[in-house]
Design a protein around this motif. Structure first.
Motif, PDB file in Angstrom:
ATOM      1  N   ASP A  40       9.289  -5.271   2.611  1.00  0.00           N
ATOM      2  CA  ASP A  40       9.708  -6.083   1.463  1.00  0.00           C
ATOM      3  C   ASP A  40       8.489  -6.506   0.646  1.00  0.00           C
ATOM      4  N   GLU A  41       8.347  -5.958  -0.556  1.00  0.00           N
ATOM      5  CA  GLU A  41       7.172  -6.240  -1.375  1.00  0.00           C
ATOM      6  C   GLU A  41       7.182  -7.621  -2.011  1.00  0.00           C
ATOM      7  N   THR A  42       8.269  -8.376  -1.818  1.00  0.00           N
ATOM      8  CA  THR A  42       8.289  -9.757  -2.299  1.00  0.00           C
ATOM      9  C   THR A  42       7.668 -10.707  -1.275  1.00  0.00           C
ATOM     10  N   VAL A  43       7.250 -10.151  -0.136  1.00  0.00           N
ATOM     11  CA  VAL A  43       6.681 -10.954   0.951  1.00  0.00           C
ATOM     12  C   VAL A  43       5.161 -10.802   0.954  1.00  0.00           C
ATOM     13  N   GLN A  44       4.471 -11.859   1.347  1.00  0.00           N
ATOM     14  CA  GLN A  44       3.008 -11.887   1.397  1.00  0.00           C
ATOM     15  C   GLN A  44       2.442 -10.675   2.158  1.00  0.00           C
ATOM     16  N   PRO A  45       1.419  -9.993   1.613  1.00  0.00           N
ATOM     17  CA  PRO A  45       0.812  -8.849   2.294  1.00  0.00           C
ATOM     18  C   PRO A  45       0.312  -9.167   3.703  1.00  0.00           C
ATOM     19  N   LEU A  46      -0.229 -10.358   3.904  1.00  0.00           N
ATOM     20  CA  LEU A  46      -0.717 -10.733   5.231  1.00  0.00           C
ATOM     21  C   LEU A  46       0.412 -10.713   6.254  1.00  0.00           C
ATOM     22  N   VAL A  47       1.542 -11.311   5.895  1.00  0.00           N
ATOM     23  CA  VAL A  47       2.687 -11.364   6.807  1.00  0.00           C
ATOM     24  C   VAL A  47       3.200  -9.949   7.079  1.00  0.00           C
ATOM     25  N   ARG A  48       3.246  -9.127   6.036  1.00  0.00           N
ATOM     26  CA  ARG A  48       3.735  -7.760   6.201  1.00  0.00           C
ATOM     27  C   ARG A  48       2.833  -6.955   7.133  1.00  0.00           C
TER      28      ARG A  48
END
Length: 299
Positions: free
Chosen positions: A178-186
């Motif tokens: 999900d690209e709406t989520v923070q890159p760190l979390v992803r």
């Protein structure tokens, strides 16, 4: 339908998993840029996976408050995941303690402990990086859980591991894409998902193998322990303190989340695969049905 697994199969599986672990593993200290700035305006978990999504309370929240709730909720999920990883390591070491350390099975169990050490550190660093407290489970659950490595054994032990791992895995698989989520979390989720796939394979085979030797007298305890542990896992995912952290009335918000059909659907969606597996292997039934219903894993 259950399948029969032989002792030789256990060693073959363990050897394949050992080879896979040696071939591909991540070091979060190196593979994650912990100094990268967080992206303003991005969520920390998909909106529809927030525990209050779809409630009247959610409708009254500002966009900033919703994003902040997602930040605290992902911290809660990560710190609860860390808590269960530590329990898992205790249970695996208990198994190794009474096993032949020269077997591939025992060696893979130790390899999994090493993986879980890295995952626990990774979750802790993520919680620290996003500026949240390490919520973990509520205090009575935290203390009660100390009994699990003591009384847990057999299919219920590995089944409990699977419930926690596969629910988290399903949520993380969605989030990491999900690209709406923070890159760190992803990135944290991506690492955990890729390495956890080996752990799931290992534990699923142990459940099947354990059911082959389980006596009829032991089955009620196994069902009860698995269902009760699963209930505490799902009820602990979101610590009620997250609501106070974003300016909500903790008791009102906690009550709204527990009665929220959207949240129930999220838990059932995340647990669908593991519940079918456990049911197919005879581990879903009385005397554990009340706990299964309270877990939201069964409607």
């Amino acid at each position: 339908m259950t399948r029969t697994l032989k002792v030789a199969d256990r060693e073959k599986t363990a050897e394949r998993l050992l080879n896979s672990s040696a071939d591909k593993f991540y070091d979060p200290e190196v593979d994650i840029d912990w100094n990268a700035p967080l992206v303003e305006g991005l969520r920390y978990t998909p909106e529809h996976r927030c525990s209050l999504y779809g409630t009247a309370l959610w409708d009254r929240m500002s966009e900033e408050q919703r994003i902040d709730l997602s930040r605290h909720e992902v911290a809660s999920v990560a710190s609860v995941g860390l808590w269960f990883e530590i329990l898992l390591m205790q249970m695996l070491l208990k198994e190794v303690y009474r096993s032949d350390p020269t077997t591939k099975h025992a060696q893979y169990a130790l390899t999994e402990v090493a993986d879980e050490c890295r995952h626990s550190t990774m979750f802790a660093r993520m919680v620290e990086r996003i500026g949240c407290p390490p919520y973990g489970p509520r205090r009575y659950t935290y203390h009660l859980a100390k009994l699990l490595p003591v009384i847990g054994y057999g299919p219920a032990l590995y089944g409990s591991i699977l419930v926690a791992e596969e629910i988290l895995d399903k949520l993380q698989r969605e989030t990491m894409a999900d690209e709406t989520v923070q890159p760190l979390v992803r990135m944290v989720n991506r690492i955990h998902v890729l390495e956890e796939a080996r752990h799931v394979r290992f534990a699923r085979e142990e459940v099947v193998r354990g059911m082959q030797t389980l006596t009829k007298k032991e089955l009620p305890f196994q069902r009860w322990l698995l269902a009760t542990t699963s209930m505490f896992v799902t009820r602990s995912i979101i610590n009620p303190e997250v609501y106070a952290a974003v300016g909500l009335d903790k008791d009102e918000a906690h009550k709204a989340a527990l009665s929220n059909p959207h949240w129930h659907e999220t838990i059932q969606w995340a647990g669908k695969g593991i519940m079918k597996f456990l049911d197919d292997n005879g581990l879903v039934g009385n005397p554990g049905m009340r706990a299964w219903r309270r877990s939201f894993l069964i409607g």
